[in-house]
Design a protein around this motif. Structure first.
Motif, PDB file in Angstrom:
ATOM      1  N   ASP A  29       0.815  -1.213   0.000  1.00 56.73           N
ATOM      2  CA  ASP A  29       0.000   0.000   0.000  1.00 56.73           C
ATOM      3  C   ASP A  29       0.846   1.260   0.000  1.00 56.73           C
ATOM      4  O   ASP A  29       0.569   2.200  -0.724  1.00 56.73           O
ATOM      5  N   CYS A  30       1.866   1.296   0.829  1.00 55.98           N
ATOM      6  CA  CYS A  30       2.607   2.548   0.963  1.00 55.98           C
ATOM      7  C   CYS A  30       4.063   2.413   0.534  1.00 55.98           C
ATOM      8  O   CYS A  30       4.781   3.409   0.506  1.00 55.98           O
ATOM      9  N   GLY A  31       4.512   1.216   0.177  1.00 56.83           N
ATOM     10  CA  GLY A  31       5.862   1.054  -0.329  1.00 56.83           C
ATOM     11  C   GLY A  31       6.931   1.076   0.744  1.00 56.83           C
ATOM     12  O   GLY A  31       8.114   0.993   0.435  1.00 56.83           O
ATOM     13  N   GLU A  32       6.525   1.184   2.003  1.00 55.44           N
ATOM     14  CA  GLU A  32       7.512   1.183   3.075  1.00 55.44           C
ATOM     15  C   GLU A  32       7.528  -0.175   3.757  1.00 55.44           C
ATOM     16  O   GLU A  32       6.687  -1.025   3.512  1.00 55.44           O
ATOM     17  N   GLN A  33       8.509  -0.341   4.623  1.00 59.15           N
ATOM     18  CA  GLN A  33       8.581  -1.586   5.367  1.00 59.15           C
ATOM     19  C   GLN A  33       7.901  -1.407   6.711  1.00 59.15           C
ATOM     20  O   GLN A  33       8.057  -0.380   7.364  1.00 59.15           O
ATOM     21  N   HIS A  34       7.137  -2.408   7.102  1.00 58.66           N
ATOM     22  CA  HIS A  34       6.472  -2.382   8.398  1.00 58.66           C
ATOM     23  C   HIS A  34       7.021  -3.509   9.261  1.00 58.66           C
ATOM     24  O   HIS A  34       7.241  -4.609   8.774  1.00 58.66           O
ATOM     25  N   TYR A  35       7.196  -3.204  10.518  1.00 59.06           N
ATOM     26  CA  TYR A  35       7.787  -4.168  11.438  1.00 59.06           C
ATOM     27  C   TYR A  35       6.730  -4.670  12.396  1.00 59.06           C
ATOM     28  O   TYR A  35       6.036  -3.886  13.038  1.00 59.06           O
ATOM     29  N   PHE A  36       6.616  -5.990  12.483  1.00 62.45           N
ATOM     30  CA  PHE A  36       5.609  -6.603  13.337  1.00 62.45           C
ATOM     31  C   PHE A  36       6.286  -7.520  14.347  1.00 62.45           C
ATOM     32  O   PHE A  36       7.011  -8.433  13.947  1.00 62.45           O
ATOM     33  N   SER A  37       6.031  -7.266  15.595  1.00 62.99           N
ATOM     34  CA  SER A  37       6.476  -8.227  16.602  1.00 62.99           C
ATOM     35  C   SER A  37       5.728  -9.540  16.371  1.00 62.99           C
ATOM     36  O   SER A  37       4.696  -9.561  15.706  1.00 62.99           O
ATOM     37  N   TRP A  38       6.272 -10.620  16.933  1.00 63.41           N
ATOM     38  CA  TRP A  38       5.572 -11.919  16.794  1.00 63.41           C
ATOM     39  C   TRP A  38       4.127 -11.778  17.268  1.00 63.41           C
ATOM     40  O   TRP A  38       3.200 -12.257  16.619  1.00 63.41           O
ATOM     41  N   ALA A  39       3.958 -11.128  18.405  1.00 63.23           N
ATOM     42  CA  ALA A  39       2.619 -11.019  18.994  1.00 63.23           C
ATOM     43  C   ALA A  39       1.681 -10.216  18.095  1.00 63.23           C
ATOM     44  O   ALA A  39       0.517 -10.580  17.915  1.00 63.23           O
ATOM     45  N   LEU A  40       2.215  -9.111  17.525  1.00 62.89           N
ATOM     46  CA  LEU A  40       1.363  -8.266  16.689  1.00 62.89           C
ATOM     47  C   LEU A  40       0.986  -8.982  15.392  1.00 62.89           C
ATOM     48  O   LEU A  40      -0.159  -8.902  14.926  1.00 62.89           O
ATOM     49  N   MET A  41       1.966  -9.685  14.812  1.00 65.44           N
ATOM     50  CA  MET A  41       1.669 -10.424  13.585  1.00 65.44           C
ATOM     51  C   MET A  41       0.618 -11.501  13.846  1.00 65.44           C
ATOM     52  O   MET A  41      -0.323 -11.673  13.067  1.00 65.44           O
ATOM     53  N   ALA A  42       0.783 -12.210  14.962  1.00 62.83           N
ATOM     54  CA  ALA A  42      -0.201 -13.247  15.305  1.00 62.83           C
ATOM     55  C   ALA A  42      -1.576 -12.623  15.514  1.00 62.83           C
ATOM     56  O   ALA A  42      -2.595 -13.162  15.069  1.00 62.83           O
ATOM     57  N   ALA A  43      -1.598 -11.462  16.154  1.00 58.20           N
ATOM     58  CA  ALA A  43      -2.874 -10.783  16.396  1.00 58.20           C
ATOM     59  C   ALA A  43      -3.522 -10.377  15.074  1.00 58.20           C
ATOM     60  O   ALA A  43      -4.740 -10.490  14.909  1.00 58.20           O
ATOM     61  N   ASN A  44      -2.693  -9.911  14.127  1.00 64.84           N
ATOM     62  CA  ASN A  44      -3.232  -9.528  12.825  1.00 64.84           C
ATOM     63  C   ASN A  44      -3.833 -10.729  12.103  1.00 64.84           C
ATOM     64  O   ASN A  44      -4.902 -10.637  11.493  1.00 64.84           O
TER      65      ASN A  44
END
Ligand code: ZN
Length: 130
Positions: A74-89
């Motif tokens: 969507d925005c061409g940038e890199q997004h950083y996800f903690s394990w917990a946040l990625m799992a939540a997503n």
């Protein structure tokens, strides 16, 4: 306000310069990317991702890796996800078909995040080492 805006705040940055503009080019994107229920196949893939993510965390967190970095389409940038946040997503996707994908960690330690493919390779290598 588009229906999409009611799901999440994409980026907490400057106000959309096209706000209120009937020719907002992002309306085009909304037409191409309707909010649809996920198919059973989608749900199976997300469930598989979630299972894989759990393996990644077990394999990588002892090596000072905090999570996954994603190249955002969507925005061409890199997004950083903690394990917990990625799992939540992923769980959120399983629940309602939408995710707050643009909730990057605040000031992440960028060296501590790896791509999904890297995490997969690392986890595979560990699994086959013994
Ligand atoms: Zn983004």
């Amino acid at each position: 306000m588009t229906s999409r805006d009611s799901y999440f705040d994409p980026h907490s940055g400057p106000v959309d310069p096209f706000l209120g503009d009937p020719n907002d080019p992002s309306n085009l994107l909304d037409d191409l990317d309707p909010v649809e229920p996920l198919t059973d196949t989608d749900l199976q893939e997300i469930a598989a991702d979630l299972a894989e993510l759990t393996e990644f965390e077990a394999a990588l967190s002892p090596h000072e890796i905090h999570g996954i970095v994603v190249d955002c389409a969507d925005c061409g940038e890199q997004h950083y996800f903690s394990w917990a946040l990625m799992a939540a997503n992923l769980r959120s996707l399983l629940g309602n078909g939408r995710t707050g994908v643009h909730e990057p960690a605040a000031e992440p330690l960028t060296d501590a995040y790896v791509s999904w493919d890297y995490a997969r390779g690392f986890t595979d290598a560990l699994a086959h080492r013994s």
